[in-house]
Design a protein around this motif. Structure first.
Motif, PDB file in Angstrom:
ATOM      1  N   GLU A   1       0.836  -1.212   0.000  1.00 57.10           N
ATOM      2  CA  GLU A   1       0.000   0.000   0.000  1.00 57.10           C
ATOM      3  C   GLU A   1       0.862   1.250   0.000  1.00 57.10           C
ATOM      4  O   GLU A   1       0.577   2.229  -0.721  1.00 57.10           O
ATOM      5  CB  GLU A   1      -0.916  -0.020   1.222  1.00 57.10           C
ATOM      6  CG  GLU A   1      -1.909   1.134   1.240  1.00 57.10           C
ATOM      7  CD  GLU A   1      -2.823   1.098   2.469  1.00 57.10           C
ATOM      8  OE1 GLU A   1      -3.735   1.939   2.560  1.00 57.10           O
ATOM      9  OE2 GLU A   1      -2.606   0.209   3.341  1.00 57.10           O
ATOM     10  N   ILE A   2       1.927   1.246   0.799  1.00 55.85           N
ATOM     11  CA  ILE A   2       2.820   2.408   0.850  1.00 55.85           C
ATOM     12  C   ILE A   2       3.537   2.583  -0.483  1.00 55.85           C
ATOM     13  O   ILE A   2       3.663   3.702  -1.014  1.00 55.85           O
ATOM     14  CB  ILE A   2       3.830   2.236   1.999  1.00 55.85           C
ATOM     15  CG1 ILE A   2       3.112   2.307   3.355  1.00 55.85           C
ATOM     16  CG2 ILE A   2       4.929   3.292   1.922  1.00 55.85           C
ATOM     17  CD1 ILE A   2       3.993   1.984   4.542  1.00 55.85           C
ATOM     18  N   THR A   3       4.004   1.467  -1.037  1.00 54.76           N
ATOM     19  CA  THR A   3       4.710   1.542  -2.319  1.00 54.76           C
ATOM     20  C   THR A   3       3.805   2.133  -3.406  1.00 54.76           C
ATOM     21  O   THR A   3       4.239   2.920  -4.249  1.00 54.76           O
ATOM     22  CB  THR A   3       5.198   0.140  -2.728  1.00 54.76           C
ATOM     23  OG1 THR A   3       6.045  -0.384  -1.718  1.00 54.76           O
ATOM     24  CG2 THR A   3       5.947   0.192  -4.048  1.00 54.76           C
ATOM     25  N   GLY A   4       2.526   1.752  -3.382  1.00 51.56           N
ATOM     26  CA  GLY A   4       1.599   2.245  -4.398  1.00 51.56           C
ATOM     27  C   GLY A   4       1.271   3.714  -4.256  1.00 51.56           C
ATOM     28  O   GLY A   4       0.854   4.365  -5.237  1.00 51.56           O
ATOM     29  N   ASN A   5       1.415   4.270  -3.060  1.00 56.83           N
ATOM     30  CA  ASN A   5       1.062   5.676  -2.833  1.00 56.83           C
ATOM     31  C   ASN A   5       2.273   6.570  -2.613  1.00 56.83           C
ATOM     32  O   ASN A   5       2.117   7.779  -2.385  1.00 56.83           O
ATOM     33  CB  ASN A   5       0.138   5.801  -1.619  1.00 56.83           C
ATOM     34  CG  ASN A   5      -1.225   5.171  -1.864  1.00 56.83           C
ATOM     35  OD1 ASN A   5      -2.090   5.772  -2.517  1.00 56.83           O
ATOM     36  ND2 ASN A   5      -1.409   3.949  -1.376  1.00 56.83           N
ATOM     37  N   LEU A   6       3.462   6.048  -2.668  1.00 56.59           N
ATOM     38  CA  LEU A   6       4.663   6.829  -2.420  1.00 56.59           C
ATOM     39  C   LEU A   6       5.099   7.511  -3.712  1.00 56.59           C
ATOM     40  O   LEU A   6       5.083   6.912  -4.793  1.00 56.59           O
ATOM     41  CB  LEU A   6       5.778   5.911  -1.903  1.00 56.59           C
ATOM     42  CG  LEU A   6       7.028   6.604  -1.380  1.00 56.59           C
ATOM     43  CD1 LEU A   6       6.685   7.414  -0.112  1.00 56.59           C
ATOM     44  CD2 LEU A   6       8.122   5.562  -1.053  1.00 56.59           C
TER      45      LEU A   6
END
Length: 446
Positions: free
Chosen positions: A59-64
């Motif tokens: 999730e973080i990778t997708g929104n970073l």
């Protein structure tokens, strides 16, 4: 010396062996379960936590997002509210060489590493379960490091509660299984307990054979034992009848021959008397051995040595009244041995008669218990005794140390073979009173 622990282990009953083996096996299994189950549960819970952290990582990778200057931004708020709650125990951080962003839950702290980056610690220095990853974006040439961690303590607390409940369950299981095992062992071996009880009844004379309602594994043994007891009793009965018949059959002809020889001249008598004496000795010896065969019911024989000694001494006091011998009987009046009373009279009578013949004034009889199975009956006198080099000879058949005294030389030999037939022993030595010391080792009656 033999190992006492090994001897005790060999003497353990079948029940004790089975229960001990089951106890060792079950204890090992319970301990193994108590150790391995928490370990497996802990590994499962850690793996489950890391799997959840990997979802957050995606999730973080997708929104970073990162710009050309290396500045990091998160385009949207993460789904788990714990990332926004200070010191919640769930943290993340992302960094480049020029910039770093982190979850609000870290507040003014950072995720720190110790011990060569094998352990990670959170905002409250709590130990974390963590995952990390290094990313490369097309708009930025450098690496981006992302770390996500969660407090390990809730898992430890859950595991601690689980272990407490687990040990209670294992303890109840241990007690329940052991109870079932003990019941199974006692139930399975109850036929052997019953057999032991019936053998005691055979020994006491309350039964003549074992019952036939045993399990198939034991039934052949019981059948063979009944056949053996019956056959042995029949043989003994037959042998005693034959011995009595032979005694009566030979007594009259031998008496006639002795009377006839007595009327002959001295020269003829001197030639015929020794063969007649030899025949008499042979008859006495073999009849003694026939009597020595034991009781008709060998398992139930018992005799009271103290009573038999008193009875025999009363007779010998009259026969040898002129010698003035005093017999001191110190044998416990409650003591009983596994010997037929007639055979005990034969053995003790021979030994006491020797004492009355050779003692100066005193014969002492006492007992010494060796263990739960054996007892020594000790007969001592204050006579001249027997030389050490001849002690082993006198128990041989026909050996007489003094030809001037009446006798056949068969007494001690008959005693030796008779006590041997009852699984006992005879030992001769010098008495502390100066004369002969005879020790009869016999089996106690139970």
């Amino acid at each position: 010396m033999p190992n006492k622990a090994g001897i005790l282990f060999k003497r353990l009953s079948l029940k004790s062996r089975l229960v001990l083996a089951a106890t060792v096996w079950l204890t090992a299994m319970i301990i193994a379960a108590g150790v391995t189950v928490p370990s497996q549960v802990y590994s499962y819970m850690v793996d489950d936590a890391k799997a959840q952290l990997n979802i957050y990582l995606d999730e973080i990778t997708g929104n970073l997002e990162v710009d050309e200057a290396g500045e990091l931004t998160l385009s949207t708020q993460l789904s788990d509210p714990r990332f926004s709650h200070p010191y919640s125990g769930l943290y993340w951080s992302a960094s480049t060489d020029q910039s770093q962003i982190r979850s609000r839950s870290l507040w003014d702290r950072q995720i720190t590493f110790k011990d060569k980056n094998t352990e990670a610690f959170g905002a409250r220095d709590e130990l974390l379960i963590y995952v990390d990853s290094t990313l490369y974006f097309p708009d930025y040439d450098g690496p981006i490091h992302i770390t996500i961690g969660i407090d390990e303590q809730p898992i430890e607390d859950t595991l601690h509660k689980l272990m407490g409940q687990l040990w209670i369950i294992l303890a109840l299981l241990y007690v329940g299984v052991m109870a079932i095992i003990v019941i199974q062992v006692f139930w399975s071996l109850s036929p052997l307990t019953k057999m032991h009880k019936e053998l005691n009844q055979l020994r006491s004379g309350d039964k003549t054979q074992l019952e036939d309602d045993y399990p198939s594994e034991i039934a052949p043994v019981v059948s063979d034992l009944n056949a053996l007891v019956f056959h042995y009793q029949e043989l003994l009965d037959r042998a005693r009848h034959h011995a009595g018949n032979l005694s009566h059959a030979l007594k009259t002809p031998l008496s006639v021959l002795k009377n006839e020889v007595a009327t002959l001249d001295d020269d003829t008598k001197q030639h015929l008397q020794p063969p007649l004496d030899q025949i008499q000795n042979q008859i006495d010896y073999h009849l003694g051995r026939a009597r020595m065969a034991g009781s008709k019911n060998i398992l139930s024989v018992r005799a009271n040595p103290s009573q038999r000694i008193d009875a025999i001494s009363m007779a010998f006091d009259k026969v040898y009244a002129d010698r003035g011998i005093t017999l001191i009987n110190e044998v416990d009046s409650e003591l009983e041995v596994s010997i037929d009373p007639t055979d005990l009279d034969e053995m003790v009578g021979n030994l006491l008669e020797n004492g009355y013949l050779w003692a100066q004034s005193i014969i002492r009889v006492h007992a010494q218990t060796l263990d739960q199975e054996n007892v020594n009956i000790i007969i001592e006198d204050d006579g001249p005794g027997i030389p050490e080099e001849k002690l082993t000879q006198v128990v041989k058949r026909g050996v007489r140390l003094d030809e001037t005294t009446p006798g056949t030389g068969l007494g001690l030999n008959i005693v030796s073979e008779m006590v041997h037939s009852y699984r006992g022993e005879i030992a001769l030595s010098r008495s502390s009173m100066g004369g002969l010391k005879t020790v009869l080792t016999m089996k106690l009656s139970h």
